[in-house]
Structures are given as C-alpha cells and as structure tokens.
Design an enzyme around this catalytic site. Structure first.
Site, PDB file in Angstrom:
ATOM      1  N   GLU A 107     -45.156  11.559  14.279  1.00 15.91           N
ATOM      2  CA  GLU A 107     -44.631  10.341  14.917  1.00 15.91           C
ATOM      3  C   GLU A 107     -45.776   9.457  15.396  1.00 15.91           C
ATOM      4  O   GLU A 107     -46.724   9.952  16.005  1.00 15.91           O
ATOM      5  CB  GLU A 107     -43.791  10.695  16.146  1.00 15.91           C
ATOM      6  CG  GLU A 107     -42.565  11.524  15.874  1.00 15.91           C
ATOM      7  CD  GLU A 107     -41.730  11.739  17.137  1.00 15.91           C
ATOM      8  OE1 GLU A 107     -40.559  12.118  16.993  1.00 15.91           O
ATOM      9  OE2 GLU A 107     -42.248  11.543  18.264  1.00 15.91           O
ATOM     10  N   HIS A 160     -41.411   2.795  16.827  1.00 13.66           N
ATOM     11  CA  HIS A 160     -41.524   4.228  16.545  1.00 13.66           C
ATOM     12  C   HIS A 160     -41.411   4.383  15.032  1.00 13.66           C
ATOM     13  O   HIS A 160     -40.342   4.176  14.467  1.00 13.66           O
ATOM     14  CB  HIS A 160     -40.403   4.985  17.263  1.00 13.66           C
ATOM     15  CG  HIS A 160     -40.295   6.431  16.893  1.00 13.66           C
ATOM     16  ND1 HIS A 160     -40.092   7.435  17.827  1.00 13.66           N
ATOM     17  CD2 HIS A 160     -40.350   7.069  15.701  1.00 13.66           C
ATOM     18  CE1 HIS A 160     -40.033   8.592  17.204  1.00 13.66           C
ATOM     19  NE2 HIS A 160     -40.167   8.404  15.912  1.00 13.66           N
ATOM     20  N   LYS A 173     -48.482  18.796  24.325  1.00 14.51           N
ATOM     21  CA  LYS A 173     -48.901  17.464  23.871  1.00 14.51           C
ATOM     22  C   LYS A 173     -50.406  17.214  24.014  1.00 14.51           C
ATOM     23  O   LYS A 173     -50.999  16.520  23.189  1.00 14.51           O
ATOM     24  CB  LYS A 173     -48.118  16.371  24.612  1.00 14.51           C
ATOM     25  CG  LYS A 173     -46.603  16.520  24.567  1.00 14.51           C
ATOM     26  CD  LYS A 173     -46.024  16.668  23.177  1.00 14.51           C
ATOM     27  CE  LYS A 173     -44.566  17.102  23.222  1.00 14.51           C
ATOM     28  NZ  LYS A 173     -44.058  17.643  21.961  1.00 14.51           N
ATOM     29  N   GLU A 202     -46.490  12.300  18.585  1.00 19.80           N
ATOM     30  CA  GLU A 202     -46.095  13.716  18.629  1.00 19.80           C
ATOM     31  C   GLU A 202     -45.939  14.200  17.207  1.00 19.80           C
ATOM     32  O   GLU A 202     -45.787  13.395  16.293  1.00 19.80           O
ATOM     33  CB  GLU A 202     -44.731  13.877  19.310  1.00 19.80           C
ATOM     34  CG  GLU A 202     -44.744  13.665  20.796  1.00 19.80           C
ATOM     35  CD  GLU A 202     -43.367  13.763  21.438  1.00 19.80           C
ATOM     36  OE1 GLU A 202     -42.429  14.280  20.794  1.00 19.80           O
ATOM     37  OE2 GLU A 202     -43.244  13.297  22.575  1.00 19.80           O
ATOM     38  N   ARG A 260     -40.055  20.697  12.605  1.00 23.45           N
ATOM     39  CA  ARG A 260     -38.734  21.135  12.139  1.00 23.45           C
ATOM     40  C   ARG A 260     -38.191  20.133  11.124  1.00 23.45           C
ATOM     41  O   ARG A 260     -38.751  19.058  10.955  1.00 23.45           O
ATOM     42  CB  ARG A 260     -37.773  21.157  13.329  1.00 23.45           C
ATOM     43  CG  ARG A 260     -37.668  19.762  13.963  1.00 23.45           C
ATOM     44  CD  ARG A 260     -36.585  19.629  15.017  1.00 23.45           C
ATOM     45  NE  ARG A 260     -36.392  18.243  15.404  1.00 23.45           N
ATOM     46  CZ  ARG A 260     -37.088  17.597  16.307  1.00 23.45           C
ATOM     47  NH1 ARG A 260     -38.070  18.206  16.958  1.00 23.45           N
ATOM     48  NH2 ARG A 260     -36.841  16.328  16.585  1.00 23.45           N
ATOM     49  N   ARG A 281     -26.068   7.080  13.377  1.00 20.39           N
ATOM     50  CA  ARG A 281     -25.546   8.315  13.977  1.00 20.39           C
ATOM     51  C   ARG A 281     -24.213   8.013  14.661  1.00 20.39           C
ATOM     52  O   ARG A 281     -24.151   7.158  15.556  1.00 20.39           O
ATOM     53  CB  ARG A 281     -26.518   8.875  15.009  1.00 20.39           C
ATOM     54  CG  ARG A 281     -27.833   9.301  14.411  1.00 20.39           C
ATOM     55  CD  ARG A 281     -28.600  10.138  15.415  1.00 20.39           C
ATOM     56  NE  ARG A 281     -29.964  10.365  14.968  1.00 20.39           N
ATOM     57  CZ  ARG A 281     -30.816  11.169  15.577  1.00 20.39           C
ATOM     58  NH1 ARG A 281     -30.440  11.809  16.678  1.00 20.39           N
ATOM     59  NH2 ARG A 281     -32.027  11.336  15.115  1.00 20.39           N
ATOM     60  N   GLY A 295     -38.988  13.617  24.641  1.00 18.61           N
ATOM     61  CA  GLY A 295     -37.719  13.035  25.047  1.00 18.61           C
ATOM     62  C   GLY A 295     -37.788  12.249  26.346  1.00 18.61           C
ATOM     63  O   GLY A 295     -36.772  12.027  26.975  1.00 18.61           O
ATOM     64  N   GLY A 296     -38.989  11.818  26.722  1.00 16.09           N
ATOM     65  CA  GLY A 296     -39.122  10.941  27.877  1.00 16.09           C
ATOM     66  C   GLY A 296     -39.149  11.645  29.229  1.00 16.09           C
ATOM     67  O   GLY A 296     -39.370  11.017  30.252  1.00 16.09           O
TER      68      GLY A 296
HETATM   69  C1  MV4 Z   1     -45.603   5.757  24.908  1.00 10.99           C
HETATM   70  C2  MV4 Z   1     -45.103   4.449  24.957  1.00 10.99           C
HETATM   71  C3  MV4 Z   1     -46.002   3.432  25.208  1.00 10.99           C
HETATM   72  N1  MV4 Z   1     -47.324   3.715  25.408  1.00 10.99           N
HETATM   73  N2  MV4 Z   1     -46.918   5.984  25.093  1.00 10.99           N
HETATM   74  C4  MV4 Z   1     -41.359   7.936  24.551  1.00 10.99           C
HETATM   75  C5  MV4 Z   1     -41.058   9.367  24.235  1.00 10.99           C
HETATM   76  C6  MV4 Z   1     -42.334  10.059  24.197  1.00 10.99           C
HETATM   77  N3  MV4 Z   1     -42.361  10.949  23.115  1.00 10.99           N
HETATM   78  C7  MV4 Z   1     -43.371   8.991  24.052  1.00 10.99           C
HETATM   79  N4  MV4 Z   1     -42.743   7.749  24.367  1.00 10.99           N
HETATM   80  C8  MV4 Z   1     -43.470   6.625  24.532  1.00 10.99           C
HETATM   81  N5  MV4 Z   1     -44.807   6.800  24.669  1.00 10.99           N
HETATM   82  C9  MV4 Z   1     -47.741   4.974  25.344  1.00 10.99           C
HETATM   83  N6  MV4 Z   1     -49.029   5.232  25.558  1.00 10.99           N
HETATM   84  C10 MV4 Z   1     -43.745   4.234  24.779  1.00 10.99           C
HETATM   85  C11 MV4 Z   1     -42.908   5.334  24.576  1.00 10.99           C
HETATM   86  C12 MV4 Z   1     -41.526   5.034  24.446  1.00 10.99           C
HETATM   87  C13 MV4 Z   1     -40.852   5.214  23.246  1.00 10.99           C
HETATM   88  C14 MV4 Z   1     -41.473   5.725  22.119  1.00 10.99           C
HETATM   89  C15 MV4 Z   1     -40.802   5.906  20.947  1.00 10.99           C
HETATM   90  C16 MV4 Z   1     -39.468   5.557  20.871  1.00 10.99           C
HETATM   91  C17 MV4 Z   1     -38.811   5.048  21.959  1.00 10.99           C
HETATM   92  C18 MV4 Z   1     -39.487   4.877  23.153  1.00 10.99           C
HETATM   93  C19 MV4 Z   1     -38.807   4.368  24.247  1.00 10.99           C
HETATM   94  C20 MV4 Z   1     -39.479   4.204  25.425  1.00 10.99           C
HETATM   95  C21 MV4 Z   1     -40.825   4.539  25.520  1.00 10.99           C
END
Ligand code: MV4
Length: 447
Positions: free
Chosen positions: A275, A208, A116, A288, A292, A336, A164-165
């Site tokens: 994304e 998102h 990342k 990200e 795929r 889904r 995926g968190g």
């Molecule tokens: C974040 C965010 C808020 N601020 N980054 C969640 C998965 C990972 N790929 C990135 N994620 C997030 N990044 C900043 N700087 C909030 C999330 C996030 C989230 C993002 C997309 C879809 C669902 C989510 C659920 C919780 C947190």
C-alpha cells in the site's frame, strides 16, 4: 498438488476459495460456527466441521479448533482467506509445526509487516520510498516533540501495532502534540497491548493506491498493477478500481518497481499487497504491506484475467511464476455492498433477506454467499456482496455499474446500494478527482 484444503473462513471468500478448489480438483473442508449452519460455504464444501459458538474468538479465531478440524478431516493445507487468522504469524507457525501448508507467506513475513516500524525500516533498506519521520520508535513525549518540530507540522502520530486508523492522530501544530500523543498511546495500548509510537510528516489529501504482488518460493516477484482504494469511510474501503484514474504509465513503472523491490527484498512468498500514499504531485510513499488475499482482489482478476486464488494455491504448492509483470486491460470497479444503512451513519442492518436478485449480464460479477431467505447474523462483518463491473473504459465501467446497481434487488435489510448509486453520479468521482478525504464532505441526501 494439495489433495484437500481446509478453509478457515466464512462468507463470500470461503465460497470464492471453494470454487477455485473445485476447478483444480482439490477437495474442500468448510468450518463453521453455530451461527453459520445455513451458510452456503457449508453446503458447497465437500465436508464441513462445526467449530463452536458464534463468537469469532471461540470459532473462526480459535487455533485449537481449526487444528482439530484439520486433524479429523486429514486436510493437507489451510486457506485462511482475509481477516480472522489470515495475518496471524503464530497460526502460520502452528501450521508449519503440524506439517500443514499455510496458503500464504512465511510466519516471518507476517510478523515483519505486522509491526509497522519494522516494516518501514525494512522498506528503507529495500530502497522503497517512505514518508519522512522518526527514526524508528519514539522514546517519550519530549523526544516526540523534538522530532515533530524537526519534521515540521502537521505531523501524524502512529502506533507501530496499528492499522485501520487505530492509535493514529493528526497533529496540526506543536501545541496540539501532547494531548494527541497521550490519546494515541492510550488507544494503542488498549487496542493492541502495545503502545509503541512513531511519527511521520502528514501527507495532505493523499490517494490510497496499492500494488498487488506475487512472489514464488524461488525468490521471483512480479506485480499485477495497482488498485485505487481512495474511496473509504472511517478506514473501511467502499469502492476499489483498476487502473487508478490518477495513474500514468511512468508512475506505474516506478511504483510497480518499488513494490517488486519490496517483495524481492524480503523474499516474499504468495500474493501480497504493498500500500502506498500518493500525494498530488505523484510522490509516493510506502504505507503498509498486507500479507493476505484482499477483499478487493477481483478488481485485479478482471483486468489481468487471472484467478488469484489459483495463483496462491499453485505458489503454496511450489510452482514457479512464469512471465513478468501484468498490465491492466480495460477497467474494473468493485462496489462493496454492506448490510448497513447509508442514511443512518452506515449503522449495521443485520436480519433476514426477504428477496435477493443479483445483477447479471455482460461484464458483471457478483461475489456473495447470501441468498433469499438467508438471515445475516449480527456477529461478523457487514459485507454481504461485492459487485464488480468490467468494461473497456472507466466511463463505460461506471455506466455499467449504474445499470448493475439499479437491477440489484435486496429486500428485508438496508444496504449500501443507494450510496453507490449516488457516488456513481458524482461529477468529481466521474472525473476521477478524489482522494482519501472524499467521503468526509459527501452528503447522500444532496443531489
Ligand atoms: C497517513 C496519512 C497521511 N500522512 N500517513 C490511514 C490508515 C493507516 N494505515 C495510514 N493512514 C494514513 N496515513 C501520513 N504520513 C493519511 C492516512 C489516511 C488514510 C490512508 C489511506 C486511506 C484512507 C485514509 C484515511 C485517512 C487517513
């Protein structure tokens, strides 16, 4: 064009790929674990090879087993689907060494976007907006505390190997930093064997929104509009749609251009997804890139009226992209359907499907590999079907989805159908007033 494609996957996506191959007059090879003998992908492929026991690590994730199946069947290309080996740069590399076309981007694209911090640095160079944060990896706790104070709380701690968190923490204020730093590093080390950490400003209540892109082997990149994937639970998407109810023509223009710049800058080849996080002021930030085909690709197929698997195969075979970006016509939503109990914390519910009657009718599509009498094995993902509806407007599309959910009969196991029925009636959902936090305070019993 390829003569025979081996599909290194299972379930609905394997079937989805077989369908397109048949339309393109390309032979198919299914691979399967002993848990999947009765699966439809095995029956519908021209040939099938058993590659091992149920555990993914000894079957669908085993590069030697897959390459052995390629060798005995003489396939000239591999489609990895999503999950499993689809974003494994080493696998793409091995395919190259064997002279087998990996239907996807080059190994270096996968490698670059998989890390990342590298992905973010690349996007900065490409002129794509990113969330303000640390300049690359953070050295140690003291460095992290200094950077976090400079950025201003709340901040987010993220693992460079993440996704995926996992290894991700929100830090509300300075005094919470140390414990979150330690637990994020520990989790990242345990999950990825890599405890590299970076820090970002926390974006509050983001949406998102992702852009589908396609790049050919000649450096041309176009976008196929967005998908709104804000309806998620614990980083699992449950509903996706296009257009995003939050989108404007102006924002699509700007985000689409940024997504195309991202693809052009790395000379991306194949289909991919950029994304973004989008805040309430419509500021957008790269999050990200997925290298795929994604689960939710049918949403895009329905509104742009193109087969994305066909596009993937044509690009892998060296065909150029004709034309420009695609804008959505009408509206599409995907729900889904998982074998999970939504009334019991979405606990997995594998087992035998006693009866199965799929929704049908105008504007209704069901992508699935299950059938009445099929036993869902407990070893893999719990998604058993994708219900996709298309209509002229979002309102009509939601109404159609309610109708389609009502006629979906799945007996013998618990599914997420009741969750979707409740969601479709939710006033905030219907208004398009939601963000990634929506399901945190969503109560199924409350109606
Ligand atoms: C974040 C965010 C808020 N601020 N980054 C969640 C998965 C990972 N790929 C990135 N994620 C997030 N990044 C900043 N700087 C909030 C999330 C996030 C989230 C993002 C997309 C879809 C669902 C989510 C659920 C919780 C947190």
């Amino acid at each position: 064009m390829f003569k025979k494609i081996l599909i290194a996957n299972r379930g609905e996506i394997a079937l989805r790929i077989i369908r397109t191959c048949r339309e393109m007059n390309i032979k198919t090879v299914a691979v399967y674990s002993t848990a999947d003998r009765e699966s439809l992908h095995v029956r519908f492929a021209d040939e099938a090879v058993c590659i091992g026991p149920p555990a993914s690590s000894e079957s669908y994730l085993s590069i030697p087993k897959i390459m052995a199946a390629v060798e005995i069947t003489n396939a000239d290309a591999i489609h990895p689907g999503y999950g499993f080996l689809s974003e494994n740069a080493d696998f793409a590399e091995v395919c190259k060494e064997y002279g087998i076309k990996f239907i996807g981007p080059q190994p270096e694209h996968i490698r670059k976007m998989g890390d990342k911090v590298t992905a973010k640095e690349t996007m900065i160079k490409a002129g794509v907006p990113v969330v303000p944060g640390s300049d690359g990896l953070v050295k140690d706790l003291a460095d992290g505390q200094r950077i976090a104070s400079e950025i201003g709380f709340p901040v987010m701690i993220k693992a460079t190997a993440g996704g995926g968190g996992k290894g991700m923490r929100i830090v509300p204020k300075a005094e919470d930093f140390e414990k979150n730093w330690n637990s994020a590093r520990q989790e990242a080390k345990a999950s990825f064997g890599n405890d590299g950490i970076y820090i970002e400003k926390f974006v509050e209540e983001p949406r998102h929104i992702e852009f589908q892109i396609v790049g050919d082997q000649f450096g041309k990149v176009v976008h196929l509009s967005e998908r709104d994937c804000s309806i998620q639970r614990r980083h699992q998407k449950l509903v996706e749609e296009c257009p995003s109810p939050f989108m404007t023509d102006e924002l699509r223009e700007k985000m689409g251009a940024a997504a195309v710049r991202a693809g052009e800058f790395i000379k991306y080849e194949g289909v991919g997804t950029v994304e973004f996080l989008v805040d309430k002021y419509r500021n957008f930030y790269f999050m990200e890139m997925n290298t795929r085909i994604q689960v939710e690709h049918p949403v895009t197929e329905e509104v742009i009226d193109h087969d994305l698997i066909k596009e993937q195969i044509k690009i892998a075979a060296g065909e150029p992209i004709i034309g420009g970006n695609y804008l959505p016509v009408g509206h599409a939503i995907e729900c889904r359907i998982n074998a999970e109990d939504p009334f019991n914390n979405f606990r997995p519910s594998p087992g035998k499907i006693k009866s199965f009657h799929s929704s049908k009718g105008h504007g209704v599509r069901v992508d699935t590999a299950v059938y009445a009498g099929y036993t869902i094995p407990p070893f893999y993902d719990s998604m058993i079907a994708k219900l996709i509806c298309r209509a002229r407007t979002r309102e009509e599309c939601i109404t159609k989805m309610e109708r389609a959910l009502d006629e979906f009969i799945i007996e013998g196991i618990k599914t997420t159908v009741p969750f979707h029925q409740r969601l479709m009636k939710d006033p905030k959902f219907r208004e398009g007033d939601f963000n990634t936090g929506f399901l945190n305070d969503f109560d199924l019993e409350d109606r």
